[in-house]
Write a protein that holds these residues in place. Sequence first.
Motif, PDB file in Angstrom:
ATOM      1  N   PHE A 120       0.818  -1.216   0.000  1.00 17.61           N
ATOM      2  CA  PHE A 120       0.000   0.000   0.000  1.00 17.61           C
ATOM      3  C   PHE A 120       0.857   1.274   0.000  1.00 17.61           C
ATOM      4  CE2 PHE A 120      -2.520  -3.378   1.887  1.00 17.61           C
ATOM      5  CZ  PHE A 120      -3.665  -3.320   1.118  1.00 17.61           C
ATOM      6  N   GLU A 121       2.167   1.129   0.258  1.00 13.02           N
ATOM      7  CA  GLU A 121       3.050   2.290   0.351  1.00 13.02           C
ATOM      8  C   GLU A 121       3.216   3.021  -0.981  1.00 13.02           C
ATOM      9  OE1 GLU A 121       6.791   0.713   1.680  1.00 13.02           O
ATOM     10  OE2 GLU A 121       7.185  -0.264  -0.242  1.00 13.02           O
ATOM     11  N   ILE A 122       2.834   2.400  -2.102  1.00 13.84           N
ATOM     12  CA  ILE A 122       2.996   3.060  -3.400  1.00 13.84           C
ATOM     13  C   ILE A 122       1.800   3.946  -3.750  1.00 13.84           C
ATOM     14  CG2 ILE A 122       4.578   1.297  -4.247  1.00 13.84           C
ATOM     15  CD1 ILE A 122       2.262   0.200  -5.957  1.00 13.84           C
ATOM     16  N   GLU A 123       0.774   3.908  -2.922  1.00  8.63           N
ATOM     17  CA  GLU A 123      -0.399   4.771  -3.153  1.00  8.63           C
ATOM     18  C   GLU A 123       0.051   6.233  -3.131  1.00  8.63           C
ATOM     19  OE1 GLU A 123      -4.338   5.326  -0.633  1.00  8.63           O
ATOM     20  OE2 GLU A 123      -4.229   3.347  -1.595  1.00  8.63           O
ATOM     21  N   GLY A 124      -0.403   6.989  -4.135  1.00  5.09           N
ATOM     22  CA  GLY A 124      -0.061   8.402  -4.245  1.00  5.09           C
ATOM     23  C   GLY A 124       1.206   8.665  -5.049  1.00  5.09           C
ATOM     24  N   LYS A 125       1.930   7.614  -5.439  1.00  4.43           N
ATOM     25  CA  LYS A 125       3.178   7.797  -6.186  1.00  4.43           C
ATOM     26  C   LYS A 125       2.935   7.752  -7.695  1.00  4.43           C
ATOM     27  CE  LYS A 125       6.109   5.854  -2.644  1.00  4.43           C
ATOM     28  NZ  LYS A 125       7.328   6.527  -2.379  1.00  4.43           N
ATOM     29  N   GLN A 126       3.775   8.461  -8.414  1.00  4.22           N
ATOM     30  CA  GLN A 126       3.774   8.360  -9.869  1.00  4.22           C
ATOM     31  C   GLN A 126       4.684   7.207 -10.273  1.00  4.22           C
ATOM     32  OE1 GLN A 126       4.824  12.354 -11.403  1.00  4.22           O
ATOM     33  NE2 GLN A 126       2.753  12.320 -12.255  1.00  4.22           N
ATOM     34  N   ALA A 127       4.339   6.566 -11.383  1.00  2.00           N
ATOM     35  CA  ALA A 127       5.148   5.473 -11.912  1.00  2.00           C
ATOM     36  C   ALA A 127       4.916   5.382 -13.408  1.00  2.00           C
ATOM     37  CB  ALA A 127       4.783   4.157 -11.228  1.00  2.00           C
ATOM     38  N   LEU A 128       5.688   4.509 -14.056  1.00  2.00           N
ATOM     39  CA  LEU A 128       5.526   4.269 -15.491  1.00  2.00           C
ATOM     40  C   LEU A 128       4.698   3.007 -15.705  1.00  2.00           C
ATOM     41  CD1 LEU A 128       9.131   5.000 -16.796  1.00  2.00           C
ATOM     42  CD2 LEU A 128       7.165   6.523 -16.779  1.00  2.00           C
ATOM     43  N   PHE A 129       3.840   3.069 -16.721  1.00  2.00           N
ATOM     44  CA  PHE A 129       2.946   1.959 -17.049  1.00  2.00           C
ATOM     45  C   PHE A 129       2.909   1.756 -18.553  1.00  2.00           C
ATOM     46  CE2 PHE A 129       1.515   3.802 -13.121  1.00  2.00           C
ATOM     47  CZ  PHE A 129       1.164   2.712 -12.340  1.00  2.00           C
TER      48      PHE A 129
END
Length: 117
Positions: free
Chosen positions: A63-72
């Motif tokens: 759940f720690e990645i909630e709110g983060k930007q990433a590549l998809f």
Amino acid sequence: MDQAPIKELIRFEDFEKLDVRVGTITTVAEVEKSDKLMKLTVDFGDHTRTILAGIKQERENPFEIEGKQALFVVNLPERKMAGEVSQGMLFDIGYADKLTPCLAIPEHHMPNGSRAG
């Protein structure tokens, strides 16, 4: 880590077929029928998508990645897994080399939907 050999050469035109975009992970939820998958809701600026990612066992707290930007990768066909539909793929680093994966993230905040490449 043992370095993997470089894969077979591809044409630039093949690379251009990939549509990799920045998105913000707005929610992370468990997928009840899976020991590996987490359900990500991702904001791409003009729309949101559900993307399933096999990160449940890879992270102490997925759940720690909630709110983060990433590549998809956003131009893969929809795929049904564990009773849910995934509309893309999280682009992370390390899994193929049996390392603890990490997100591929922009260096600074980028508008959601920005393309890589």
